[in-house]
Write a protein that holds these residues in place. Structure first.
Motif, PDB file in Angstrom:
ATOM      1  N   UNK A   1       0.855  -0.967  -0.009  1.00  8.53           N
ATOM      2  CA  UNK A   1      -0.097   0.125   0.210  1.00  8.53           C
ATOM      3  C   UNK A   1       0.995   1.211   0.005  1.00  8.53           C
ATOM      4  N   UNK A   2       0.348   2.343  -0.271  1.00 10.03           N
ATOM      5  CA  UNK A   2       0.906   3.624  -0.256  1.00 10.03           C
ATOM      6  C   UNK A   2       0.883   4.382   0.844  1.00 10.03           C
ATOM      7  N   UNK A   3       2.006   5.016   1.303  1.00 11.16           N
ATOM      8  CA  UNK A   3       2.023   5.699   2.568  1.00 11.16           C
ATOM      9  C   UNK A   3       2.315   7.129   2.264  1.00 11.16           C
ATOM     10  N   UNK A   4       2.027   7.854   3.213  1.00 12.13           N
ATOM     11  CA  UNK A   4       2.459   9.272   3.266  1.00 12.13           C
ATOM     12  C   UNK A   4       3.704   9.468   3.875  1.00 12.13           C
ATOM     13  N   UNK A   5       4.704   9.934   3.190  1.00  4.57           N
ATOM     14  CA  UNK A   5       6.055   9.698   3.730  1.00  4.57           C
ATOM     15  C   UNK A   5       6.715  11.182   3.524  1.00  4.57           C
ATOM     16  N   UNK A   6       7.495  11.590   4.580  1.00  9.90           N
ATOM     17  CA  UNK A   6       8.305  12.726   4.532  1.00  9.90           C
ATOM     18  C   UNK A   6       9.535  12.318   3.639  1.00  9.90           C
ATOM     19  N   UNK A   7       9.371  12.992   2.436  1.00  5.78           N
ATOM     20  CA  UNK A   7      10.466  12.893   1.443  1.00  5.78           C
ATOM     21  C   UNK A   7      11.964  13.234   1.862  1.00  5.78           C
ATOM     22  N   UNK A   8      11.915  14.164   2.797  1.00  7.60           N
ATOM     23  CA  UNK A   8      13.407  14.794   3.053  1.00  7.60           C
ATOM     24  C   UNK A   8      13.901  13.501   4.059  1.00  7.60           C
ATOM     25  N   UNK A   9      13.255  13.109   4.946  1.00  9.85           N
ATOM     26  CA  UNK A   9      13.870  12.105   5.792  1.00  9.85           C
ATOM     27  C   UNK A   9      14.017  10.730   4.967  1.00  9.85           C
TER      28      UNK A   9
ATOM     29  N   UNK B   1      21.487  17.481   0.580  1.00  8.67           N
ATOM     30  CA  UNK B   1      20.982  19.116   0.577  1.00  8.67           C
ATOM     31  C   UNK B   1      19.644  18.928   0.820  1.00  8.67           C
ATOM     32  N   UNK B   2      19.052  18.904   2.128  1.00  6.37           N
ATOM     33  CA  UNK B   2      17.622  18.664   2.468  1.00  6.37           C
ATOM     34  C   UNK B   2      17.041  19.990   2.668  1.00  6.37           C
ATOM     35  N   UNK B   3      15.760  20.085   2.404  1.00  6.37           N
ATOM     36  CA  UNK B   3      14.736  21.297   2.821  1.00  6.37           C
ATOM     37  C   UNK B   3      14.652  21.136   4.423  1.00  6.37           C
ATOM     38  N   UNK B   4      14.467  22.411   4.774  1.00  3.61           N
ATOM     39  CA  UNK B   4      14.299  22.703   6.300  1.00  3.61           C
ATOM     40  C   UNK B   4      13.224  22.346   6.874  1.00  3.61           C
ATOM     41  N   UNK B   5      12.185  21.783   6.020  1.00  9.38           N
ATOM     42  CA  UNK B   5      10.667  21.415   6.432  1.00  9.38           C
ATOM     43  C   UNK B   5      10.452  20.258   5.727  1.00  9.38           C
ATOM     44  N   UNK B   6       9.520  19.492   6.175  1.00  9.51           N
ATOM     45  CA  UNK B   6       8.949  18.400   5.732  1.00  9.51           C
ATOM     46  C   UNK B   6       8.359  18.422   4.432  1.00  9.51           C
ATOM     47  N   UNK B   7       8.508  17.581   3.700  1.00  6.98           N
ATOM     48  CA  UNK B   7       7.718  17.206   2.148  1.00  6.98           C
ATOM     49  C   UNK B   7       7.224  16.095   2.379  1.00  6.98           C
ATOM     50  N   UNK B   8       5.864  16.162   2.475  1.00  6.04           N
ATOM     51  CA  UNK B   8       4.952  15.018   2.364  1.00  6.04           C
ATOM     52  C   UNK B   8       4.563  14.539   0.959  1.00  6.04           C
ATOM     53  N   UNK B   9       4.924  13.217   0.721  1.00 12.68           N
ATOM     54  CA  UNK B   9       4.434  12.592  -0.585  1.00 12.68           C
ATOM     55  C   UNK B   9       3.801  11.416  -0.206  1.00 12.68           C
ATOM     56  N   UNK B  10       2.705  11.057  -1.089  1.00 11.18           N
ATOM     57  CA  UNK B  10       1.990   9.711  -0.932  1.00 11.18           C
ATOM     58  C   UNK B  10       2.676   8.530  -1.838  1.00 11.18           C
ATOM     59  N   UNK B  11       3.516   7.787  -1.565  1.00 16.07           N
ATOM     60  CA  UNK B  11       4.292   6.755  -2.252  1.00 16.07           C
ATOM     61  C   UNK B  11       3.946   5.312  -1.671  1.00 16.07           C
ATOM     62  N   UNK B  12       4.578   4.670  -2.404  1.00 14.15           N
ATOM     63  CA  UNK B  12       5.124   3.142  -2.324  1.00 14.15           C
ATOM     64  C   UNK B  12       6.570   3.012  -1.913  1.00 14.15           C
TER      65      UNK B  12
END
Length: 491
Positions: free
Chosen positions: A330-338, A361-372
């Motif tokens: 299943x897909x999950x909402x994941x913090x792309x930075x982490x 080189x990460x972003x300072x804030x979280x970036x949420x994506x819905x991925x497998x």
């Protein structure tokens, strides 16, 4: 050669219907004219019939006075037309009347009307007098002038009275024969003028109504065509409905459905074969790697281990490519930075060992994506491995995450020429035929991104080296009921 444009069925039907109607009308008129010309019919209206029957019944009694014999035909006609009236005059001025003769017709007609054979008499419509037929006929008692009609007033009609008068007079030779060379062109022009309004009305009616009728009739086919446009490699098992398709088109739709079924079966068989082949290769490759590791250390053994590793990587990529269509969780909402940080940590030793500097080189804030996660991990892994293999063995490899859902892999190697940016995504295409890659890494990454609604592209700019961007759609909290979860730990 000029490319042929597709023809609109709607306008083909409109044009052909207009031409067919016009041709049918012209043919009908031509056949009607030919029938009249051959049969030479004589059109007789009721008043003319009445005058003819009276002429046949005229006689004289023993004293020489005009009388009307009660013939069978005249008696039947009187029963059909009870308001029949007539006036009979002979050349000596004797008059015989019968029926309710209107006063206007009871008067004498003068010498002029004795010179005609037949005429239709009519008065102003406001006088409510009916039309009558005047006939000068040679009877068994001499030449007679007869005026007859079936009604004495317009009030005695059945509510509608139609009179059609057609008079034709053609040019003739002195012997009385028609001059057809002069008649036919004029007659054709007259027919054309008479038919033009009918053809125009029929054409306009067809032009207005046929498109709507055709669109309504083909609505089911248009809907089926829309469904066919949505068929792709991910939903090739879809079958087009035939319930609303016209009967003439149904065999084509059914043949298309059968073709889809055959293609789907062939595609599945090919996938099963490649999956089985890639899976079966893993065992002998593992045995070969174990035996190679037992050899003594020398340059040849090192090259052999490198080739075995390349073969193992190729088998794994083939297996990964074939299982893309299968559900991988299943897909999950994941913090792309982490998520990207863990992958960068895993690949940093490999990059450093290959002679590169490595940065994240990460972003300072979280970036949420819905991925497998497993599939995206595989895509990013292929991009990083591609940068390590083709970055030239020097410079810096960077992993950059931005707030738009993008992960970029930068290297400072020889780069990718602009005209090769699309071809490098083709399966088994290698920019440099002698390199160690199999040509599947970028293709696999793009397919994974496509399944997620994202993309993989090579960026163009003034920098040195190659920059490949993996773009993923951001999570929309208003449209998804999935709650964010902790980023999957990778190792």
């Amino acid at each position: 050669m000029k490319k042929l444009r597709p023809t609109s069925l709607q306008w083909v039907l409109v044009r052909r219907l207009i031409l067919l109607q016009a041709a049918t009308l012209i043919t009908f008129i031509a056949l009607l004219c030919a029938a009249f010309f051959i049969a030479q019919p004589r059109l007789i209206i009721d008043t003319e019939v009445a005058a003819g029957l009276v002429a046949e019944a005229i006689a004289r009694d023993a004293q020489g006075r005009l009388v009307i014999e009660d013939t069978d035909d005249l008696r039947k006609f009187r029963e059909e037309f009870p308001h029949l009236w007539f006036v009979v005059r002979d050349e000596k001025g004797e008059v015989l009347r019968e029926g309710d003769v209107p006063e206007a017709y009871a008067k004498g007609t003068g010498e002029l009307l004795w010179g005609v054979n037949k005429a239709t008499l009519g008065f102003n419509k406001e006088l409510r007098l009916p039309e009558a037929t005047l006939m000068n006929a040679d009877t068994r008692t001499g030449r007679m002038q007869i005026i007859a009609a079936t009604v004495a007033s317009r009030d005695q009609t059945d509510g509608l009275e139609i009179n059609v008068d057609l008079d034709f007079d053609v040019v003739r030779y002195p012997d009385g024969q028609p001059i057809w060379v002069r008649i036919i062109p004029i007659l054709a022009l007259v027919v054309l003028i008479m038919l033009s309004p009918v053809i125009i009305v029929m054409g306009v009616t067809t032009l207005v109504t046929t498109p709507a009728v055709v669109r309504r009739s083909l609505a089911g086919l248009v809907a089926t065509a829309g469904q066919a446009k949505r068929i792709d490699i991910d939903n090739r098992a879809v079958q087009l409905p035939t319930e609303q398709v016209p009967t003439e088109i149904a065999p084509l739709v059914e043949a298309f459905n059968n073709a889809l079924s055959r293609l789907g079966q062939g595609y599945d068989q090919r996938n099963r074969f490649l999956t089985d082949a890639a899976h079966e290769l893993r065992t002998p490759i593992a045995i070969l790697r174990t035996r190679a590791e037992l050899l003594r250390e020398d340059p040849e053994s090192a090259r052999l281990l490198t080739d075995i590793e390349r073969l193992s990587n190729l088998a794994q990529q083939l297996l990964d490519r074939q299982v893309l269509d299968q559900s991988a969780g299943a897909r999950e909402v994941v913090d792309l930075v982490a998520f990207a940080r863990h992958l960068a940590a895993d690949f940093a030793p490999l990059a450093l060992g290959a002679g590169y500097d490595f940065t994240f080189e990460p972003l300072a804030t979280s970036v949420l994506v819905n991925i497998q996660p497993l599939q995206i991990q595989q895509a990013v892994t292929n991009l990083l491995r591609n940068a390590i293999d083709h970055g030239g063995g020097e410079g810096t490899i960077s992993v950059v995450v931005d707030g738009r859902g993008g992960v970029e892999i930068h290297d400072e190697g020889p780069g990718i020429p602009d005209d090769e940016h699309e071809r490098v995504f083709q399966p088994f295409y290698r920019l440099r035929p002698r390199n160690s890659g199999a040509g599947l890494g970028l293709n696999l990454a793009r397919e994974i991104a496509r399944l997620h609604g994202g993309s993989v592209e090579i960026l163009v700019g003034p920098w040195v080296g190659a920059r490949v961007r993996l773009q993923l759609p951001l999570w929309q909290p208003t449209t998804s009921g999935v709650k964010p979860q902790a980023a999957r730990q990778t190792s």
